[in-house]
Write a protein that holds these residues in place. Structure first.
Motif, PDB file in Angstrom:
ATOM      1  N   ARG A  26      26.890  14.025   6.451  1.00 27.87           N
ATOM      2  CA  ARG A  26      27.121  15.110   5.492  1.00 27.87           C
ATOM      3  C   ARG A  26      28.064  16.156   6.070  1.00 27.87           C
ATOM      4  NH1 ARG A  26      21.504  16.736   4.061  1.00 27.87           N
ATOM      5  NH2 ARG A  26      20.676  14.911   3.067  1.00 27.87           N
ATOM      6  N   ILE A  28      30.466  15.749   8.357  1.00 29.83           N
ATOM      7  CA  ILE A  28      31.866  15.316   8.539  1.00 29.83           C
ATOM      8  C   ILE A  28      32.456  14.778   7.233  1.00 29.83           C
ATOM      9  CG2 ILE A  28      33.370  13.685   9.776  1.00 29.83           C
ATOM     10  CD1 ILE A  28      31.290  13.903  12.100  1.00 29.83           C
ATOM     11  N   ILE A  29      31.709  13.924   6.557  1.00 29.44           N
ATOM     12  CA  ILE A  29      32.259  13.251   5.379  1.00 29.44           C
ATOM     13  C   ILE A  29      32.050  14.071   4.110  1.00 29.44           C
ATOM     14  CG2 ILE A  29      32.239  11.098   4.028  1.00 29.44           C
ATOM     15  CD1 ILE A  29      33.024  10.579   6.943  1.00 29.44           C
ATOM     16  N   GLY A  30      30.829  14.653   3.965  1.00 28.98           N
ATOM     17  CA  GLY A  30      30.535  15.438   2.764  1.00 28.98           C
ATOM     18  C   GLY A  30      30.537  14.567   1.530  1.00 28.98           C
ATOM     19  N   ASP A  31      31.048  15.108   0.404  1.00 32.61           N
ATOM     20  CA  ASP A  31      31.026  14.297  -0.820  1.00 32.61           C
ATOM     21  C   ASP A  31      32.381  13.686  -1.138  1.00 32.61           C
ATOM     22  OD1 ASP A  31      32.094  16.700  -1.411  1.00 32.61           O
ATOM     23  OD2 ASP A  31      30.640  17.270  -2.953  1.00 32.61           O
ATOM     24  N   ASP A  32      33.336  13.775  -0.218  1.00 35.20           N
ATOM     25  CA  ASP A  32      34.604  13.069  -0.421  1.00 35.20           C
ATOM     26  C   ASP A  32      35.165  12.634   0.942  1.00 35.20           C
ATOM     27  OD1 ASP A  32      37.034  12.073  -1.126  1.00 35.20           O
ATOM     28  OD2 ASP A  32      37.688  13.803  -2.293  1.00 35.20           O
ATOM     29  N   VAL A  68      42.895  18.330   0.031  1.00 34.97           N
ATOM     30  CA  VAL A  68      41.983  19.123  -0.803  1.00 34.97           C
ATOM     31  C   VAL A  68      42.470  19.102  -2.260  1.00 34.97           C
ATOM     32  CG1 VAL A  68      41.172  21.475  -1.286  1.00 34.97           C
ATOM     33  CG2 VAL A  68      41.124  20.605   1.041  1.00 34.97           C
ATOM     34  N   SER A  71      41.769  15.732  -3.801  1.00 36.87           N
ATOM     35  CA  SER A  71      40.332  15.577  -4.045  1.00 36.87           C
ATOM     36  C   SER A  71      39.911  16.373  -5.287  1.00 36.87           C
ATOM     37  CB  SER A  71      39.565  16.065  -2.808  1.00 36.87           C
ATOM     38  OG  SER A  71      38.216  16.178  -3.075  1.00 36.87           O
ATOM     39  N   VAL A  75      38.252  15.016  -8.950  1.00 38.26           N
ATOM     40  CA  VAL A  75      36.972  15.453  -9.544  1.00 38.26           C
ATOM     41  C   VAL A  75      37.160  16.095 -10.906  1.00 38.26           C
ATOM     42  CG1 VAL A  75      34.775  16.221  -8.559  1.00 38.26           C
ATOM     43  CG2 VAL A  75      36.832  16.728  -7.342  1.00 38.26           C
TER      44      VAL A  75
END
Lengths: 77, 241
Positions: A26, A28-32, A68, A71, A75
């Motif tokens: 979570r 480092i990668i998170g939700d993308d 960013v 990404s 979304v």
């Protein structure tokens, strides 16, 4: 008093390892994942350009801002 | 160099590092909560104290470039996540704030340790603290005035950390959506700066490049917020027709 059997210790240890892995995933990668991947690739390319004698400090900020934006575009579609 | 000039030089050099440390700790504490942030900062200071006591002047052998790359890279990827979330929230809700912290909104545990706050605070303190220790050792040992250099760095820590504690109240008044955007911008900027330095690449203007990076990510975020708002306004118009 409950005695800590090897089996119980193993289950607790496994749970801890899973939680530890989940935390770093979570963090480092998170939700993308593409943002983290872009950062890693940008840093590698920056280093390669640097050892080739090319000015490369501009690449990570440019790559990060672009990642960013890309990404956010995905979304908000 | 006499002892007073060593004191002033280390005070100023250490103050720059302490400012970076305080920005991270205050930013993380305000967004994620203070308890785990203080634990992280205290653990960072403890590790630092042990390192300084154990290694002394041999601390100069610590691979600071590798540490900068690892910590900078992690801060950068995490900072970009907050920046992205902050952009989405501000574009959707403006600077109205998000009310109280909620576990579902921010993934902050209600009970127990918030390891995200702990790790961010810990890393900021260890990296900046190590840099301060290196400044003290390099200035102090070269001029054979380690006590004056230590006093200069300690004074910088007390003054800047004190100012940071005073500023805490002001920072807490900033709406949380704006704060997440701001802290995301700062973490991304420091992360980029350290990661690139860790690769051995020099920034034009040295430490002043951090200001340019903050402006870069801040302007980028403002641009993305504008685009997202235009996009959602366009969708509303389309649905109204």
């Amino acid at each position: 008093m409950t005695l800590a059997t090897p089996q119980r210790l193993g289950t607790v240890g496994l749970g801890w390892v899973r939680a530890f892995g989940r935390f770093w995933y979570r963090f480092i990668i998170g939700d993308d994942w593409t943002v983290a991947a872009t950062v890693v690739i940008a840093l590698v390319v920056t280093w390669l350009l640097h050892i080739a004698g090319v000015v490369s400090w501009w690449l990570p900020p440019l790559a990060a801002a672009t990642a960013v934006g890309e990404s956010l575009r995905r979304v908000s579609r | 160099m006499n002892h007073s000039s060593i004191f002033v030089t280390t005070f100023l050099a250490a103050a720059v590092e302490v400012i970076e440390m305080v920005i991270i700790v205050v930013g993380v504490g305000t967004v994620r909560g203070w308890r785990s942030t203080w634990f992280g900062a205290a653990a960072g200071l403890a590790v630092l104290g042990v390192l300084v006591l154990a290694f002394g002047t041999a601390l100069t052998l610590v691979p600071i470039h590798a540490l900068r790359l690892a910590i900078g890279g992690l801060l950068l990827v995490f900072g970009l996540q907050w920046l992205r979330k902050g952009i989405r929230r501000v574009s959707a809700n403006g600077f109205r704030g998000m009310g109280a912290r909620t576990a579902s909104a921010d993934d902050i545990p209600v009970d127990g340790m918030d390891w995200t706050a702990f790790v961010l605070s810990f890393k900021g303190v260890v990296l900046e603290g190590l840099e301060i220790a290196l400044i003290v050792i390099s200035f102090g040992a070269t001029a054979q005035a380690i006590p004056a250099a230590t006093l200069g760095a300690a004074a910088a820590f007390v003054v800047v950390a004190g100012a940071g504690l005073l500023a805490r109240g002001l920072v807490e008044r900033v709406p949380r959506s704006a704060l997440q955007l701001l802290v995301g911008t700062l973490l991304s900027s420091f992360g980029t700066f350290w990661a690139v330095e860790g690769l051995g690449v020099a920034w034009p203007g040295g430490d002043a490049a951090i200001v340019a990076l903050v402006a870069w990510y801040g302007l980028g975020a403002a641009g993305y917020i504008r685009l997202l708002r235009q996009q959602s306004a366009g969708l509303v118009l389309q649905n109204a027709r």
